[in-house]
Every structure is written in structure tokens, then in C-alpha cells.
Write an enzyme that holds these catalytic residues in place. Structure first.
Site, PDB file in Angstrom:
ATOM      1  N   ARG A  60      -7.170   0.983  -1.457  1.00 39.59           N
ATOM      2  CA  ARG A  60      -6.416   2.155  -1.911  1.00 39.59           C
ATOM      3  C   ARG A  60      -7.351   3.337  -2.181  1.00 39.59           C
ATOM      4  O   ARG A  60      -7.017   4.485  -1.881  1.00 39.59           O
ATOM      5  CB  ARG A  60      -5.637   1.793  -3.177  1.00 39.59           C
ATOM      6  CG  ARG A  60      -4.729   2.911  -3.689  1.00 39.59           C
ATOM      7  CD  ARG A  60      -3.756   2.359  -4.723  1.00 39.59           C
ATOM      8  NE  ARG A  60      -2.853   3.405  -5.198  1.00 39.59           N
ATOM      9  CZ  ARG A  60      -2.919   3.968  -6.397  1.00 39.59           C
ATOM     10  NH1 ARG A  60      -3.849   3.579  -7.250  1.00 39.59           N
ATOM     11  NH2 ARG A  60      -2.069   4.895  -6.755  1.00 39.59           N
ATOM     12  N   HIS A  64      -7.077   7.045  -0.674  1.00 39.15           N
ATOM     13  CA  HIS A  64      -6.971   8.231  -1.524  1.00 39.15           C
ATOM     14  C   HIS A  64      -8.133   9.191  -1.290  1.00 39.15           C
ATOM     15  O   HIS A  64      -7.984  10.401  -1.468  1.00 39.15           O
ATOM     16  CB  HIS A  64      -6.900   7.817  -2.995  1.00 39.15           C
ATOM     17  CG  HIS A  64      -5.543   7.358  -3.405  1.00 39.15           C
ATOM     18  ND1 HIS A  64      -4.955   7.718  -4.590  1.00 39.15           N
ATOM     19  CD2 HIS A  64      -4.634   6.566  -2.766  1.00 39.15           C
ATOM     20  CE1 HIS A  64      -3.742   7.170  -4.672  1.00 39.15           C
ATOM     21  NE2 HIS A  64      -3.538   6.458  -3.578  1.00 39.15           N
ATOM     22  N   ASN A  92      -4.216   9.637  -9.354  1.00 41.87           N
ATOM     23  CA  ASN A  92      -5.259   8.614  -9.280  1.00 41.87           C
ATOM     24  C   ASN A  92      -5.520   7.881 -10.585  1.00 41.87           C
ATOM     25  O   ASN A  92      -5.919   6.715 -10.581  1.00 41.87           O
ATOM     26  CB  ASN A  92      -6.573   9.245  -8.806  1.00 41.87           C
ATOM     27  CG  ASN A  92      -6.566   9.587  -7.341  1.00 41.87           C
ATOM     28  OD1 ASN A  92      -5.972   8.874  -6.538  1.00 41.87           O
ATOM     29  ND2 ASN A  92      -7.210  10.679  -6.974  1.00 41.87           N
ATOM     30  N   HIS A 191       0.333  -2.535   0.695  1.00 33.78           N
ATOM     31  CA  HIS A 191       1.071  -2.890  -0.514  1.00 33.78           C
ATOM     32  C   HIS A 191       1.413  -4.381  -0.556  1.00 33.78           C
ATOM     33  O   HIS A 191       2.089  -4.835  -1.474  1.00 33.78           O
ATOM     34  CB  HIS A 191       2.348  -2.060  -0.615  1.00 33.78           C
ATOM     35  CG  HIS A 191       2.111  -0.664  -1.085  1.00 33.78           C
ATOM     36  ND1 HIS A 191       3.136   0.217  -1.370  1.00 33.78           N
ATOM     37  CD2 HIS A 191       0.962   0.009  -1.328  1.00 33.78           C
ATOM     38  CE1 HIS A 191       2.619   1.376  -1.760  1.00 33.78           C
ATOM     39  NE2 HIS A 191       1.303   1.273  -1.730  1.00 33.78           N
TER      40      HIS A 191
END
Length: 344
Positions: A60, A64, A92, A191
Site C-alpha cells: 500500500r 500511495h 495516509n 485488498h
């Protein structure tokens, strides 16, 4: 400023711009730091042995990072008294994790090869290693990224997809980064591991617009189960979480998509993948062929890792991933010429 100084700066600037056309290369550090990828793998493996949740955290974090100013390690930079950095954006914080793993990997690499391997590449390697450890999904990582000089919380908020995005918003968000709708659906499979804070899906559990209060697009039984974990009106800083994939929460696989078809998607943005016929077809394809999804996931991670990268003489090689180097030739050029490579 003398004409010779201006000429020198312009030559450096042209060289920097030309570097944008260069391609990342698999094995970029084979000669300059042949142990780089192995050292990163060791740091990730050690952390994973103590906490398997580090794998989704690093995947992740790479995502990001790439969605804000490209894959330049800017998400790793700490805030200062004069600047709130990306990592402290509401998009975040407090959800991102794994910064200490990148610190450990960077320290090991610096001990072997000082000022050679970028933090951006270390993060890309770490995300790949996380996919291997959690799902046995491996791929070659083209490298040669340079580290960015700017990290701004507002840009993270503006660029990252949100937990309540619709299908259209998700497709548009990824399209802005030159990623297709299929790339978006494929990467959403991350996910399959990891957790989300209650504040990110509480909107689906306590909804005054229907009699049960549970969003009708989520399984009622699942909603009731989640309510036991997440109280009404939980704060954004509440530490309670739920697994993003209830079927195989610790394995990076295609079961996430199975959950979507059973109304077990945790976030509004997860369920959104089933609300559009084209996206729903992609979801069903991934349900029916986990091996093909794994191949697509690897390819999509490489594609994502190429977003707006800095190469050549752009940016810098940070010695500490949390701090921009005190002396950077690019930052001097940008200051003198009023030019910002990352926003061009």
C-alpha cells in the site's frame, strides 16, 4: 549571474529533462550495488516473520507513493516545522505502516553501497518482496528511480483514491495516472490482505436511510459482525480495524473478488467494482482464474511503479529516507530557474 553560470545550469537542466525519457532497468544496481535487492528482501523477511501485516502495509505504501508526484519515495519523508508531509495527510495517517522496515533496509544498503540506491527503489523492491511473502507472486522490478525533493500532505489528499469513491471516480482517478480500468480492478486485489480502520467503513454500518441501518449493498450478517468490532460514529484516529478480505485475510490471492460477489466487500470503493457492468465482468474473470489474476497483478505493479519516475540527474539519492539531503544540485537549479520537474 554570469553567462557561463547560466549556460552550465541550462546544460544540467537539459540533461535532467532528457533523463525523463530514459527507461527503468531490471538489474540497475548489478554493478554498483549487487547486494541491494537481497538486502531489502532480508529486511522485509525479518519484519514479516514478526508481523505478517507488514506485507500489505508495504504494498500500500508503494501505491500511495506512486500516486503522489510519481514513484519518488516522497511518502517516506517526515514532516517538519514548516511542512506537513504526505505521510501525515489524512489519506495516509494513521493507516500507513512499514516505515521502520524501509529504514532498516536503507541502513543495510547504505552500509554496503553508500549514496547509491534510492529510497524509491527500495520501496518498490519491498512491495515486490511483500507480494512474494504473502502470495507467492514474484516479478522483476525495473529500477533506477531517483528520490523526490517535495512531500506535501495536501497533494496526497488530492491525488489518492478515497474509501468512498464510486466506480466512475475510481476509473477517473487511475486514468489520471495512465492506468486503465482493468489495472484499477487488478490492483484492487491488494485488498486481499491487510486491514482498514473502522472510520473508513463505518458509513456502511450505521446508515439512517434504511430500517436496519446497515448498507443494503453489504451482507447483513457481515454488517452485524462488523458492528461488534466498530462502534457508532467512531473517530478517525480509533485504532480498531477489520480485515479487508474476510475469506483469506493473510493471503494475497483472488478470494477478495469472491468476497465482492458475495457482498463482502468492506469499503464502499470495494463494492463499487460490482456496480459497473464492465468492471463486474473483470471481477468475475478474476474470481474464475486466480492464476491469471496473479499474472495481471504482477504486470500492473510494474506498470504502476513507472508512474512519473525521476531518473538520471533528477531528484537525489537520499542517505536517510525520511529526510531530504541538505545539498541537492537539482534543488539549487529549481530554485534558481523557478522550475519544478515533478509538476511538469
Amino acid at each position: 549571474m554570469s553567462s557561463s553560470t547560466i549556460s552550465m545550469l541550462l546544460m544540467l537542466l537539459v540533461a535532467s529533462l532528457a533523463a525523463c525519457d530514459a527507461a527503468l532497468t531490471v538489474g540497475f544496481y548489478n554493478d554498483t550495488c549487487p547486494s541491494a535487492e537481497q538486502l531489502v528482501l532480508q529486511a522485509v523477511t525479518d519484519a514479516f516473520a514478526n508481523n505478517s501485516g507488514i506485507a500489505p502495509g508495504l504494498i500500500r505504501m508503494h501505491f500511495h507513493d506512486c500516486f503522489v508526484r510519481g514513484c519518488d519515495g516522497s511518502v517516506l519523508i517526515d514532516s517538519t516545522a514548516n511542512n506537513t508531509a504526505e505521510k501525515d495527510s489524512p489519506a495516509n495517517f494513521p493507516s500507513l505502516r512499514g516505515f521502520e522496515v524501509i529504514d532498516a533496509a536503507k541502513a543495510a544498503v547504505e552500509a554496503q553501497c553508500p549514496q547509491t540506491v534510492s529510497c524509491a527503489d527500495i520501496l518498490a523492491f519491498a512491495a515486490r518482496d511483500s507480494a512474494v511473502l504473502s502470495g507467492n507472486i514474484s516479478y522483476d522490478v525495473p529500477s533506477g528511480r531517483r528520490d523526490g525533493l517535495i512531500s506535501n500532505a495536501t497533494e496526497a489528499t488530492d491525488n489518492l483514491p478515497r474509501f468512498n469513491f464510486t466506480a466512475t471516480q475510481l476509473v477517473d482517478n487511475f486514468s489520471a495516472k495512465n492506468l486503465t480500468a482493468e489495472d484499477m480492478v487488478t490492483l484492487s486485489g491488494a485488498h486481499s490482505i491487510g486491514v482498514s480502520h473502522c472510520s473508513s467503513f463505518g458509513n456502511r454500518l450505521y446508515n439512517a436511510s434504511n430500517t436496519t441501518g446497515i448498507d443494503p449493498t453489504i451482507s447483513s450478517a457481515y454488517g452485524q459482525l462488523l458492528r461488534l468490532r466498530c462502534p457508532f460514529n467512531v473517530s478517525a484516529n480509533d485504532s480498531r480495524t477489520a480485515s479487508l478480505d474476510i475469506i483469506t485475510p493473510d493471503v494475497l490471492d483472488n478470494r477478495y473478488y469472491v468476497g465482492l460477489t458475495l457482498n463482502l466487500g468492506l469499503l464502499t470503493s470495494d463494492h463499487a467494482l460490482t456496480t459497473n457492468d464492465t468492471l463486474a465482468t473483470m471481477v468475475n474473470d478474476n474470481v474464475n482464474n486466480g492464476t491469471a489474476w496473479a499474472v495481471k497483478f504482477a504486470e500492473a505493479m510494474v506498470k504502476m511503479g513507472n508512474i512519473e519516475v525521476k531518473e538520471g540527474t533528477e531528484g537525489e539519492i537520499r542517505t536517510n529516507c525520511r529526510v531530504i539531503n541538505s545539498a541537492s544540485s537539482d534543488s539549487v537549479i529549481e530554485t534558481l530557474l523557478g522550475y519544478d520537474h515533478a509538476s511538469s
